[in-house]
Design a protein around this motif. Structure first.
Motif, PDB file in Angstrom:
ATOM      1  N   UNK A   1       7.977 -53.197 -13.610  1.00 35.94           N
ATOM      2  CA  UNK A   1       8.502 -54.249 -12.743  1.00 35.94           C
ATOM      3  C   UNK A   1       9.994 -54.036 -12.634  1.00 35.94           C
ATOM      4  N   UNK A   2      10.467 -53.350 -11.587  1.00 34.13           N
ATOM      5  CA  UNK A   2      11.891 -53.005 -11.553  1.00 34.13           C
ATOM      6  C   UNK A   2      12.773 -54.250 -11.504  1.00 34.13           C
ATOM      7  N   UNK A   3      13.930 -54.114 -12.120  1.00 27.09           N
ATOM      8  CA  UNK A   3      14.980 -55.111 -12.156  1.00 27.09           C
ATOM      9  C   UNK A   3      15.520 -55.322 -10.746  1.00 27.09           C
ATOM     10  N   UNK A   4      15.959 -56.539 -10.414  1.00 28.73           N
ATOM     11  CA  UNK A   4      16.569 -56.754  -9.101  1.00 28.73           C
ATOM     12  C   UNK A   4      18.058 -56.460  -9.172  1.00 28.73           C
ATOM     13  N   UNK A   5      18.505 -55.391  -8.523  1.00 26.48           N
ATOM     14  CA  UNK A   5      19.946 -55.124  -8.395  1.00 26.48           C
ATOM     15  C   UNK A   5      20.193 -54.404  -7.074  1.00 26.48           C
ATOM     16  N   UNK A   6      21.410 -53.927  -6.887  1.00 27.14           N
ATOM     17  CA  UNK A   6      21.772 -53.349  -5.593  1.00 27.14           C
ATOM     18  C   UNK A   6      20.849 -52.195  -5.217  1.00 27.14           C
ATOM     19  N   UNK A   7      20.461 -51.365  -6.223  1.00 30.16           N
ATOM     20  CA  UNK A   7      19.684 -50.179  -5.889  1.00 30.16           C
ATOM     21  C   UNK A   7      18.215 -50.509  -5.628  1.00 30.16           C
ATOM     22  N   UNK A   8      17.736 -51.661  -6.114  1.00 29.45           N
ATOM     23  CA  UNK A   8      16.331 -52.001  -5.883  1.00 29.45           C
ATOM     24  C   UNK A   8      16.183 -53.154  -4.887  1.00 29.45           C
ATOM     25  N   UNK A   9      17.308 -53.611  -4.326  1.00 33.28           N
ATOM     26  CA  UNK A   9      17.260 -54.763  -3.417  1.00 33.28           C
ATOM     27  C   UNK A   9      16.335 -54.473  -2.234  1.00 33.28           C
ATOM     28  N   UNK A  10      16.449 -53.258  -1.683  1.00 30.45           N
ATOM     29  CA  UNK A  10      15.641 -52.909  -0.515  1.00 30.45           C
ATOM     30  C   UNK A  10      14.157 -52.918  -0.881  1.00 30.45           C
ATOM     31  N   UNK A  11      13.845 -52.424  -2.083  1.00 31.78           N
ATOM     32  CA  UNK A  11      12.459 -52.397  -2.549  1.00 31.78           C
ATOM     33  C   UNK A  11      11.875 -53.806  -2.598  1.00 31.78           C
ATOM     34  N   UNK A  12      12.638 -54.728  -3.225  1.00 30.40           N
ATOM     35  CA  UNK A  12      12.135 -56.095  -3.360  1.00 30.40           C
ATOM     36  C   UNK A  12      12.107 -56.821  -2.025  1.00 30.40           C
ATOM     37  N   UNK A  13      13.081 -56.468  -1.152  1.00 30.83           N
ATOM     38  CA  UNK A  13      13.187 -57.203   0.108  1.00 30.83           C
ATOM     39  C   UNK A  13      12.222 -56.670   1.157  1.00 30.83           C
ATOM     40  N   UNK A  14      11.600 -55.496   0.914  1.00 34.76           N
ATOM     41  CA  UNK A  14      10.829 -54.859   1.984  1.00 34.76           C
ATOM     42  C   UNK A  14       9.672 -55.720   2.518  1.00 34.76           C
ATOM     43  N   UNK A  15       8.933 -56.498   1.686  1.00 36.32           N
ATOM     44  CA  UNK A  15       7.875 -57.334   2.280  1.00 36.32           C
ATOM     45  C   UNK A  15       8.441 -58.375   3.244  1.00 36.32           C
ATOM     46  N   UNK A  16       9.580 -58.986   2.839  1.00 39.89           N
ATOM     47  CA  UNK A  16      10.205 -60.005   3.697  1.00 39.89           C
ATOM     48  C   UNK A  16      10.694 -59.359   4.990  1.00 39.89           C
ATOM     49  N   UNK A  17      11.313 -58.158   4.850  1.00 39.11           N
ATOM     50  CA  UNK A  17      11.816 -57.462   6.032  1.00 39.11           C
ATOM     51  C   UNK A  17      10.673 -57.128   6.987  1.00 39.11           C
ATOM     52  N   UNK A  18       9.545 -56.669   6.438  1.00 40.81           N
ATOM     53  CA  UNK A  18       8.396 -56.312   7.273  1.00 40.81           C
ATOM     54  C   UNK A  18       7.898 -57.547   8.019  1.00 40.81           C
ATOM     55  N   UNK A  19       7.861 -58.696   7.324  1.00 36.76           N
ATOM     56  CA  UNK A  19       7.395 -59.939   7.933  1.00 36.76           C
ATOM     57  C   UNK A  19       8.336 -60.354   9.060  1.00 36.76           C
ATOM     58  N   UNK A  20       9.662 -60.263   8.794  1.00 37.46           N
ATOM     59  CA  UNK A  20      10.654 -60.646   9.809  1.00 37.46           C
ATOM     60  C   UNK A  20      10.539 -59.757  11.042  1.00 37.46           C
ATOM     61  N   UNK A  21      10.356 -58.453  10.793  1.00 32.65           N
ATOM     62  CA  UNK A  21      10.258 -57.501  11.900  1.00 32.65           C
ATOM     63  C   UNK A  21       9.033 -57.829  12.746  1.00 32.65           C
ATOM     64  N   UNK A  22       7.889 -58.076  12.084  1.00 35.06           N
ATOM     65  CA  UNK A  22       6.661 -58.402  12.804  1.00 35.06           C
ATOM     66  C   UNK A  22       6.842 -59.689  13.592  1.00 35.06           C
ATOM     67  N   UNK A  23       7.477 -60.685  12.963  1.00 30.81           N
ATOM     68  CA  UNK A  23       7.722 -61.955  13.632  1.00 30.81           C
ATOM     69  C   UNK A  23       8.573 -61.768  14.875  1.00 30.81           C
ATOM     70  N   UNK A  24       9.619 -60.936  14.734  1.00 26.92           N
ATOM     71  CA  UNK A  24      10.517 -60.691  15.859  1.00 26.92           C
ATOM     72  C   UNK A  24       9.759 -60.036  17.009  1.00 26.92           C
ATOM     73  N   UNK A  25       8.879 -59.084  16.685  1.00 22.79           N
ATOM     74  CA  UNK A  25       8.112 -58.404  17.727  1.00 22.79           C
ATOM     75  C   UNK A  25       7.198 -59.386  18.455  1.00 22.79           C
ATOM     76  N   UNK A  26       6.546 -60.265  17.667  1.00 19.37           N
ATOM     77  CA  UNK A  26       5.629 -61.237  18.265  1.00 19.37           C
ATOM     78  C   UNK A  26       6.400 -62.170  19.198  1.00 19.37           C
TER      79      UNK A  26
END
Lengths: 148, 184
Positions: free
Chosen positions: A95-120
């Protein structure tokens, strides 16, 4: 009847123990439980997709032993994890720690949801297609008649 | 060309870029300079872990981290074992390195003393200094996750490079030689 028997047998089976050798376990059940919880968050570096609690690799057994030694010596969970990451790096944590280098990893589900929402939303907001021209309407009527 | 046609070409461009990337990765894997399973070492740029290890035949005395530090030149520490197949694979290259004057110090990892001694007798002994890590605890302090693994320690005792897996001539030429020059 046989179904009932099967259910009873399945209930009686209980969870498979992570470590197969009871000699590895700490005498104090509470400490042992902590060690198992910690070990299941630590990656076995040999197989890379198993925790050290699940792995049969020699190195995993050594690391399980060290986790238990440190817990018995009074280390906190955070101290044990720090001991591991200082040697094997952040990768050792399943379970990786949340920091600058893993921020994108943790944020990727939210980003994917936002992108899909924007497309819709964009698709919904798009202007409806212009009405058919007189010629197109004629052609459509002709095709519909042919079909019947 | 209009925007629609450009967009139609986009998947082809992405596939092309991925192809070039995959080819480069495979080529580096073939040369042995890239291992997709290798991990970055958190020890790079930090002092080596301190240790004192007993001797391993044919050497009478082992060595300690203090002695590595006092060597006066960069030292390549190599963890090996007689039971390890890739160790036998890299052995020719280690012999070459030793002949060319690289300070190569060996640590036998979780090996029977007589088995490690037999391995060196059979294949030759490239190690200027030799020690035994019976329990594997020193190896764990270095972050070893499989033998062979090599660590370049500079003259101030800082870990500069870690290579997990056999050292090949390509790795020597591409990576190790430049590092040895940089930290000489």
């Amino acid at each position: 009847m046989s179904r009932l028997l099967l259910v009873l047998l399945l209930l009686a089976a209980g969870p498979a123990l992570a470590i197969s050798d009871p000699r590895e376990a700490l005498p104090d059940p509470a400490q042992e439980q902590r060690a198992e919880a910690l070990g299941s968050q630590l990656r076995c570096l040999v197989c890379q997709n198993e925790s050290i609690e699940d792995s049969g690799a020699d190195l995993a057994r050594d690391l399980r032993g060290i986790v238990r030694q440190r817990i018995a010596a009074g280390d906190s969970d955070a101290q044990v994890i720090a001991w591991m990451t200082s040697r094997y790096g952040e990768f050792v944590r399943l379970r990786p720690h949340f920091d600058a280098s893993t921020a994108l990893l943790w944020a990727s589900p939210v980003l994917a949801l936002l992108l899909a929402g924007a497309l819709v939303l964009r698709r919904r907001g798009a202007a409806p297609p212009p009405p058919l021209s007189a010629h197109e309407q004629q052609e459509l009527d002709r095709l519909m008649r042919e079909d019947v | 060309m209009n925007r629609r046609n450009l967009l139609l070409l986009a998947p082809l461009a992405v596939a092309g870029a991925a192809g070039v990337g995959f080819y480069a990765a495979l080529e580096r894997m073939r040369r042995g300079t890239f291992d997709p399973h290798s991990l970055p070492s958190p020890l790079i740029g930090k002092p080596m872990p301190s240790f004192v290890l007993p001797g391993q035949a044919p050497a009478q005395f082992g060595f300690s981290s203090d002695e590595v530090w006092a060597a006066g030149s960069p030292v390549l520490i190599n963890f090996f074992a007689s039971w390890c197949v890739p160790c036998a694979l890299e052995h020719d290259e280690l012999m070459q390195l030793a002949t060319s004057g690289v300070a190569l110090w060996g640590i036998a990892y979780k090996d029977k003393p007589e088995a490690a001694a037999g391995f060196l007798q059979e294949h030759g002994n490239p190690f200027a200094r030799l020690a035994a890590d019976r329990t594997g605890r020193t190896a764990i302090d270095f972050g070893v996750y499989g033998v062979p693994e090599s660590y370049l320690i500079d003259r101030t005792g800082i870990v500069r490079w870690r290579w997990a897996g056999p050292i090949t001539p390509a790795i020597t030429a591409d990576t190790l030689r430049p590092l040895l020059q940089q930290f000489a």
